[in-house]
Design a protein around this motif. Structure first.
Motif, PDB file in Angstrom:
ATOM      1  N   VAL A  77       0.836  -1.209   0.000  1.00 48.52           N
ATOM      2  CA  VAL A  77       0.000   0.000   0.000  1.00 48.52           C
ATOM      3  C   VAL A  77       0.869   1.258   0.000  1.00 48.52           C
ATOM      4  O   VAL A  77       0.515   2.287  -0.575  1.00 48.52           O
ATOM      5  N   GLY A  78       2.048   1.173   0.617  1.00 50.89           N
ATOM      6  CA  GLY A  78       2.932   2.323   0.713  1.00 50.89           C
ATOM      7  C   GLY A  78       3.704   2.650  -0.551  1.00 50.89           C
ATOM      8  O   GLY A  78       4.383   3.685  -0.608  1.00 50.89           O
ATOM      9  N   CYS A  79       3.619   1.802  -1.569  1.00 52.77           N
ATOM     10  CA  CYS A  79       4.330   2.067  -2.818  1.00 52.77           C
ATOM     11  C   CYS A  79       3.811   3.349  -3.472  1.00 52.77           C
ATOM     12  O   CYS A  79       2.605   3.579  -3.537  1.00 52.77           O
ATOM     13  N   ARG A 145       5.209  12.342   5.819  1.00 50.44           N
ATOM     14  CA  ARG A 145       4.528  12.124   4.538  1.00 50.44           C
ATOM     15  C   ARG A 145       4.231  13.467   3.891  1.00 50.44           C
ATOM     16  O   ARG A 145       3.761  14.411   4.561  1.00 50.44           O
ATOM     17  N   VAL A 146       4.490  13.563   2.600  1.00 55.30           N
ATOM     18  CA  VAL A 146       4.185  14.783   1.850  1.00 55.30           C
ATOM     19  C   VAL A 146       3.458  14.397   0.567  1.00 55.30           C
ATOM     20  O   VAL A 146       3.427  13.230   0.168  1.00 55.30           O
ATOM     21  N   SER A 147       2.880  15.381  -0.086  1.00 61.52           N
ATOM     22  CA  SER A 147       2.143  15.149  -1.322  1.00 61.52           C
ATOM     23  C   SER A 147       3.100  14.887  -2.480  1.00 61.52           C
ATOM     24  O   SER A 147       4.127  15.563  -2.616  1.00 61.52           O
ATOM     25  N   CYS A 148       2.785  13.905  -3.308  1.00 59.83           N
ATOM     26  CA  CYS A 148       3.558  13.638  -4.520  1.00 59.83           C
ATOM     27  C   CYS A 148       3.074  14.554  -5.643  1.00 59.83           C
ATOM     28  O   CYS A 148       1.864  14.715  -5.838  1.00 59.83           O
ATOM     29  N   SER A 149       4.008  15.122  -6.368  1.00 53.12           N
ATOM     30  CA  SER A 149       3.657  16.020  -7.464  1.00 53.12           C
ATOM     31  C   SER A 149       4.571  15.756  -8.650  1.00 53.12           C
ATOM     32  O   SER A 149       5.799  15.719  -8.507  1.00 53.12           O
ATOM     33  N   ASP A 181      -3.213   7.099  -0.190  1.00 52.65           N
ATOM     34  CA  ASP A 181      -2.841   5.791  -0.736  1.00 52.65           C
ATOM     35  C   ASP A 181      -3.905   5.309  -1.721  1.00 52.65           C
ATOM     36  O   ASP A 181      -5.092   5.609  -1.565  1.00 52.65           O
ATOM     37  N   ILE A 182      -3.470   4.552  -2.714  1.00 52.54           N
ATOM     38  CA  ILE A 182      -4.419   3.847  -3.585  1.00 52.54           C
ATOM     39  C   ILE A 182      -4.715   2.511  -2.913  1.00 52.54           C
ATOM     40  O   ILE A 182      -3.867   1.620  -2.875  1.00 52.54           O
ATOM     41  N   ASP A 224      -7.018   7.934   3.042  1.00 55.16           N
ATOM     42  CA  ASP A 224      -6.029   8.339   4.038  1.00 55.16           C
ATOM     43  C   ASP A 224      -6.353   7.691   5.372  1.00 55.16           C
ATOM     44  O   ASP A 224      -7.348   6.973   5.522  1.00 55.16           O
ATOM     45  N   ASP A 225      -5.502   7.939   6.374  1.00 54.31           N
ATOM     46  CA  ASP A 225      -5.658   7.298   7.678  1.00 54.31           C
ATOM     47  C   ASP A 225      -6.878   7.785   8.436  1.00 54.31           C
ATOM     48  O   ASP A 225      -7.312   7.148   9.400  1.00 54.31           O
ATOM     49  N   ASP A 226      -7.420   8.928   8.042  1.00 53.48           N
ATOM     50  CA  ASP A 226      -8.591   9.475   8.717  1.00 53.48           C
ATOM     51  C   ASP A 226      -9.909   8.933   8.157  1.00 53.48           C
ATOM     52  O   ASP A 226     -10.989   9.335   8.594  1.00 53.48           O
ATOM     53  N   GLY A 227      -9.816   8.026   7.175  1.00 52.58           N
ATOM     54  CA  GLY A 227     -11.013   7.446   6.594  1.00 52.58           C
ATOM     55  C   GLY A 227     -11.601   8.231   5.446  1.00 52.58           C
ATOM     56  O   GLY A 227     -12.681   7.886   4.936  1.00 52.58           O
TER      57      GLY A 227
END
Length: 256
Positions: A77-79, A145-149, A181-182, A224-227
């Motif tokens: 999942v972390g990929c 964790r940061v946003s991928c761009s 995450d996807i 995300d982790d917050d649902g």
């Protein structure tokens, strides 16, 4: 009987501690302390045999600023996740650090990251400092964790070379964007909108042994982790007679 001042003060202190603990446990922008090393036998960039299934693309993604992770891999999942990583030795390390993309799974001596040597050196202030970091081999770091761009890049589907039309369909997702995450992928027929939930084979590779027929649409669930969850529907479809080894541009960028 009215509560005493001391008991009220104690209760207030407990509430403050609970609030601080809750804030710390939900702080998505806070740095986490850890350690990092690098691939000792790599060239400057990453490996083309990473567990995420990116192949040679995974060695050059993000300019080669990539990393293997241990617990952050999370069964694949972390990929594709992005992290800001900075070392903590003020003699060598910059305040900004480096942004890496997860492309592999691996563990070392109490490390969360095994980075490409290029990414490892990019945590340093100067070229000379980078050499000193590489000589150390393992360093204390902090990460978040940061946003991928990926400017001017859409999410892209790469059909795995082992796919066999029309019986077996496997693909990997390139240029995962945003901070989520996807967690699920559906493959849908574009004519009647019948969808099939796919299996995560490993890493970022999704498969099915009986793909739907016709032109296909790949729908991705970002979580995300917050649902908080969002389904992303591509603009472009995969053609009916898809071919193993081909790449297909979804036509979408996300910032979730």
């Amino acid at each position: 009987m009215a509560p005493s001042l001391s008991s009220l003060s104690f209760l207030f202190a407990i509430l403050l501690l609970m609030h601080a603990h809750a804030k710390a446990s939900t702080c998505s922008d806070c740095f986490v302390q850890s350690r990092a090393s690098y691939y000792p036998n790599s060239d400057e960039k990453g490996t083309d045999t990473g567990r995420c299934g990116y192949g040679s693309f995974g060695a050059t993604l993000n300019g080669g600023d990539v990393s293997a992770v241990s617990d952050l891999y999370r069964d694949g999942v972390g990929c594709g996740a992005c992290y800001q990583v900075r070392c903590t030795n003020s003699a060598y390390c910059s305040d900004k650090g480096v942004t890496i993309v997860v492309t592999d799974h691996g563990s070392g001596d109490r490390t969360d990251f095994i980075m490409s040597s290029r990414a490892f050196g990019h945590m340093a202030q100067t070229t000379d400092a980078a050499s000193s970091l590489l000589n150390l081999g393992v360093v204390d770091i902090e990460y978040r964790r940061v946003s991928c761009s990926y400017p001017n890049k859409n999410i892209t589907i790469k059909i795995d070379e082992n796919s066999s039309y029309p019986h077996y369909f496997a693909f990997v997702i390139y240029y995962q964007q945003g901070k989520k995450d996807i967690t699920a992928v559906q493959l849908c027929e574009t004519q009647n909108f019948v969808c099939k939930l796919l299996d995560r084979s490993h890493g970022a590779v999704w498969t099915t042994t009986s793909p739907p027929s016709g032109a296909l649409q790949v729908r991705m669930l970002f979580s995300d982790d917050d649902g908080d969850e969002s389904w992303v529907v591509p603009v472009n479809n995969i053609p009916e007679e898809w071919k193993a080894g081909e790449t297909y541009d979804t036509g979408v960028q996300v910032n979730l």
